[in-house]
Design an enzyme around this catalytic site. Structure first.
Site, PDB file in Angstrom:
ATOM      1  N   PRO A 114       3.085  38.900 -35.535  1.00  0.00           N
ATOM      2  CA  PRO A 114       1.974  39.365 -34.699  1.00  0.00           C
ATOM      3  C   PRO A 114       0.955  38.247 -34.498  1.00  0.00           C
ATOM      4  O   PRO A 114       0.689  37.459 -35.420  1.00  0.00           O
ATOM      5  CB  PRO A 114       1.363  40.510 -35.511  1.00  0.00           C
ATOM      6  CG  PRO A 114       2.337  40.834 -36.582  1.00  0.00           C
ATOM      7  CD  PRO A 114       3.215  39.648 -36.791  1.00  0.00           C
ATOM      8  N   GLY A 118      -3.583  36.763 -38.855  1.00  0.00           N
ATOM      9  CA  GLY A 118      -3.628  36.081 -40.148  1.00  0.00           C
ATOM     10  C   GLY A 118      -2.252  35.821 -40.727  1.00  0.00           C
ATOM     11  O   GLY A 118      -2.118  35.479 -41.900  1.00  0.00           O
ATOM     12  N   LEU A 119      -1.216  35.959 -39.896  1.00  0.00           N
ATOM     13  CA  LEU A 119       0.148  35.715 -40.399  1.00  0.00           C
ATOM     14  C   LEU A 119       0.692  34.356 -39.957  1.00  0.00           C
ATOM     15  O   LEU A 119       1.901  34.095 -40.068  1.00  0.00           O
ATOM     16  CB  LEU A 119       1.085  36.844 -39.951  1.00  0.00           C
ATOM     17  CG  LEU A 119       1.005  38.097 -40.827  1.00  0.00           C
ATOM     18  CD1 LEU A 119       1.613  39.289 -40.128  1.00  0.00           C
ATOM     19  CD2 LEU A 119       1.718  37.883 -42.174  1.00  0.00           C
ATOM     20  N   GLY A 120      -0.178  33.508 -39.464  1.00  0.00           N
ATOM     21  CA  GLY A 120       0.235  32.132 -39.168  1.00  0.00           C
ATOM     22  C   GLY A 120       1.148  31.997 -37.961  1.00  0.00           C
ATOM     23  O   GLY A 120       1.964  31.070 -37.904  1.00  0.00           O
ATOM     24  N   SER A 121       0.988  32.906 -36.989  1.00  0.00           N
ATOM     25  CA  SER A 121       1.870  32.867 -35.827  1.00  0.00           C
ATOM     26  C   SER A 121       1.803  31.520 -35.092  1.00  0.00           C
ATOM     27  O   SER A 121       2.835  30.945 -34.728  1.00  0.00           O
ATOM     28  CB  SER A 121       1.514  34.041 -34.911  1.00  0.00           C
ATOM     29  OG  SER A 121       1.470  33.666 -33.584  1.00  0.00           O
ATOM     30  N   ALA A 123       0.930  28.507 -36.177  1.00  0.00           N
ATOM     31  CA  ALA A 123       1.537  27.408 -36.954  1.00  0.00           C
ATOM     32  C   ALA A 123       3.056  27.537 -36.953  1.00  0.00           C
ATOM     33  O   ALA A 123       3.781  26.538 -36.859  1.00  0.00           O
ATOM     34  CB  ALA A 123       0.997  27.429 -38.385  1.00  0.00           C
ATOM     35  N   ALA A 124       3.560  28.776 -37.044  1.00  0.00           N
ATOM     36  CA  ALA A 124       5.016  28.965 -37.079  1.00  0.00           C
ATOM     37  C   ALA A 124       5.650  28.560 -35.752  1.00  0.00           C
ATOM     38  O   ALA A 124       6.698  27.901 -35.726  1.00  0.00           O
ATOM     39  CB  ALA A 124       5.349  30.418 -37.408  1.00  0.00           C
ATOM     40  N   ASP A 165      -2.203  26.660 -43.142  1.00  0.00           N
ATOM     41  CA  ASP A 165      -1.171  27.394 -42.385  1.00  0.00           C
ATOM     42  C   ASP A 165       0.048  26.511 -42.140  1.00  0.00           C
ATOM     43  O   ASP A 165       1.180  26.887 -42.465  1.00  0.00           O
ATOM     44  CB  ASP A 165      -1.720  27.860 -41.026  1.00  0.00           C
ATOM     45  CG  ASP A 165      -2.599  29.090 -41.139  1.00  0.00           C
ATOM     46  OD1 ASP A 165      -3.125  29.330 -42.231  1.00  0.00           O
ATOM     47  OD2 ASP A 165      -2.749  29.800 -40.130  1.00  0.00           O
TER      48      ASP A 165
HETATM   49  O1  PMV Z   1      -6.609  33.563 -39.925  1.00  0.00           O
HETATM   50  P1  PMV Z   1      -5.673  32.597 -40.547  1.00  0.00           P
HETATM   51  O2  PMV Z   1      -4.572  33.202 -41.284  1.00  0.00           O
HETATM   52  O3  PMV Z   1      -5.223  31.485 -39.619  1.00  0.00           O
HETATM   53  O4  PMV Z   1      -6.452  31.883 -41.713  1.00  0.00           O
HETATM   54  C1  PMV Z   1      -7.632  31.158 -41.540  1.00  0.00           C
HETATM   55  C2  PMV Z   1      -8.005  30.629 -42.880  1.00  0.00           C
HETATM   56  C3  PMV Z   1      -9.348  29.957 -42.932  1.00  0.00           C
HETATM   57  O5  PMV Z   1      -9.523  29.532 -44.278  1.00  0.00           O
HETATM   58  C4  PMV Z   1     -10.448  30.953 -42.587  1.00  0.00           C
HETATM   59  C5  PMV Z   1      -9.438  28.774 -42.005  1.00  0.00           C
HETATM   60  C6  PMV Z   1      -8.566  27.608 -42.412  1.00  0.00           C
HETATM   61  O6  PMV Z   1      -8.349  26.755 -41.537  1.00  0.00           O
HETATM   62  O7  PMV Z   1      -8.154  27.489 -43.575  1.00  0.00           O
END
Ligand code: PMV
Length: 330
Positions: A114, A118-121, A123-124, A165
Site C-alpha cells: 500500500p 509506512g510500508l516502504g512502498s 523504496a521497494a 527504508d
Molecule cells: O513513513 P515511513 O515508513 O517512510 O517512515 C518514515 C520514517 C521517518 O523516521 C519519520 C523518516 C525517515 O526518513 O527516517
C-alpha cells in the site's frame, strides 16, 4: 525480460528520532512486494534509428514505455514530467550508470505494498527498478550500490530521509540503523509475530518530518530529550530482540508510542488501533513510520494473531497483515 522484486518494510522502533542520528530498528515485510519488469521492445524508429541519425535524449525517452496500473500510469518516458517519481527514478538510474542511449523497452511496475502507509512502498519500487534496469542492460550492481542509489532517489523525492527504508528493503534483513553508519543486521533470538494494521489514512510523512523539525527548531532541548529517550529505547530493543525477550519488546513499543505522541505524530485513528490491539491481548503496540496515518504495529503471541487482527478490522482497520520475523538459519 528482466524481473526484480523487493519487499516492504516496517519500522519497529526509532522513527523520527532516526532523522536526528538516534538508532532505529526496522524489518522487512515479505508478505507485500514491489516488482519491476523490463522487456525489450523493437525499436520502431520513433526516436530515429541509431544508424540513420544520432538520436538525442528526447528520442530515447519516447522508446521507453512505463506502466504502473496501480497509479493509473501508462506512458512513454518522454511524456512524463521529469519529477514524476517513476520517471525521475528511471532517469537517475540510467544517468548514474552512464547510459545515454538505453534500449527501447517497456518497464512495468506491479506492487502489493500500500502506498503512503509506512510500508516502504517507494523504496521497494526504487530498489526493484534499480536492480531490474541495471541487470537488463548487463550492468548489475552490488547491494551497496543499489542502496546508495535508492537513497539518492529517496532524497530526491522526500527531502531529508534517514535512509532506513532503502537500507532494509535493499538488504531484506532486520537492521539496527544509525544514519550515516555502516549497516548492522539483527538476528532475532525468537520469532517476532506482528500484526500490522492500516488506519486507511494516508501518512503524510514529508509533512510530519517537517513539523517535527519545526518543533525541534522551536524547542531544541525538549525535542533532543525526546530523541534521546527514543534512542535509549532502540538500544534496549536491540538487545531484547536479540535475546528474544518478547514482553520487554512489547513494553518498549508502548513507551516508544508515548514518545511519538509527544512528538505530535500520532493521530486519533492510530491511537484507537493501539489501544484496541493492547486490549485484544497484544504485548505492545505503536504507530510505525511517519505517523498521522499509515500503519500501527502490534507484537503478538502467534496464537492470538488472527483474533487480534480481526478485533482491529472490526474497529475500522482498513487491512491487516500478519508477519513473522524469524531467526535466520545458518
Ligand atoms: O513513513 P515511513 O515508513 O517512510 O517512515 C518514515 C520514517 C521517518 O523516521 C519519520 C523518516 C525517515 O526518513 O527516517
Amino acid at each position: 525480460m528482466t524481473t526484480s522484486s523487493a519487499p516492504g518494510k516496517i519500522i519497529l522502533f526509532g522513527e523520527h528520532a532516526v532523522v536526528y542520528g538516534r538508532p532505529a530498528l526496522a524489518v522487512p515485510v515479505t508478505e507485500v512486494q514491489a516488482a519491476a519488469i523490463v522487456t525489450d521492445l523493437p525499436d520502431n524508429g520513433t526516436g530515429g534509428s541509431a544508424q540513420a541519425k544520432k538520436p538525442d535524449r528526447v528520442d530515447w525517452r519516447k522508446r521507453v514505455l512505463v506502466e504502473a496500473q496501480a497509479i493509473g500510469l501508462s506512458s512513454d518516458l518522454y511524456s512524463l514530467p521529469p519529477d514524476e517519481p517513476l520517471a525521475s527514478t528511471i532517469l537517475l538510474v540510467f544517468d548514474s550508470l552512464g547510459v545515454s542511449q538505453p534500449p527501447a523497452c517497456k518497464i512495468t511496475i506491479k506492487s502489493t505494498i500500500p502506498i503512503a502507509s509506512g510500508l516502504g512502498s517507494g523504496a521497494a519500487v526504487s530498489v526493484a527498478l534499480i536492480r531490474a534496469l541495471s541487470t537488463h542492460i548487463h550492468r548489475p550492481l552490488t547491494d551497496e550500490q543499489v542502496n546508495r542509489l535508492a537513497f539518492e532517489i529517496e532524497r530526491l523525492l522526500h527531502g531529508t530521509p534517514s535512509g532506513i527504508d532503502n537500507t532494509v528493503v535493499t538488504y531484506c534483513m532486520p537492521v539496527f540503523f544509525v544514519k550515516g553508519e555502516a549497516i548492522r543486521t539483527l538476528q532475532p533470538g525468537a520469532p517476532l509475530t506482528l500484526v500490522i494494521a492500516d488506519t486507511g489514512v494516508s501518512a503524510p510523512t514529508r509533512e510530519s518530518v517537517a513539523d517535527v523539525r519545526g518543533l525541534w527548531k522551536t524547542d531544541k532541548p525538549h525535542m533532543e530529550r525526546l530523541f534521546d529517550q527514543v534512542g535509549e529505547i532502540s538500544r534496549k530493543a536491540r538487545a531484547a530482540v536479540e535475546s528474544g525477550d518478547l514482553p520487554l519488546i512489547g513494553e518498549l513499543m508502548n513507551s516508544n508510542h508515548a514518545l511519538l505522541q509527544e512528538m505530535t505524530v500520532s493521530s486519533p485513528e492510530l491511537d484507537r488501533l493501539v489501544v484496541a490491539a493492547r486490549a485484544a491481548g497484544a504485548m505492545g503496540a505503536k504507530l510505525s513510520g511517519g505517523g498521522r496515518g499509515g500503519n500501527m504495529i502490534a507484537l503478538v503471541d502467534s496464537a492470538l494473531a488472527g483474533s487480534i487482527a480481526t478485533a482491529l478490522e472490526t474497529i475500522g482497520a482498513r487491512r491487516t497483515i500478519v508477519t513473522t520475523i524469524s531467526p535466520q538459519k545458518g
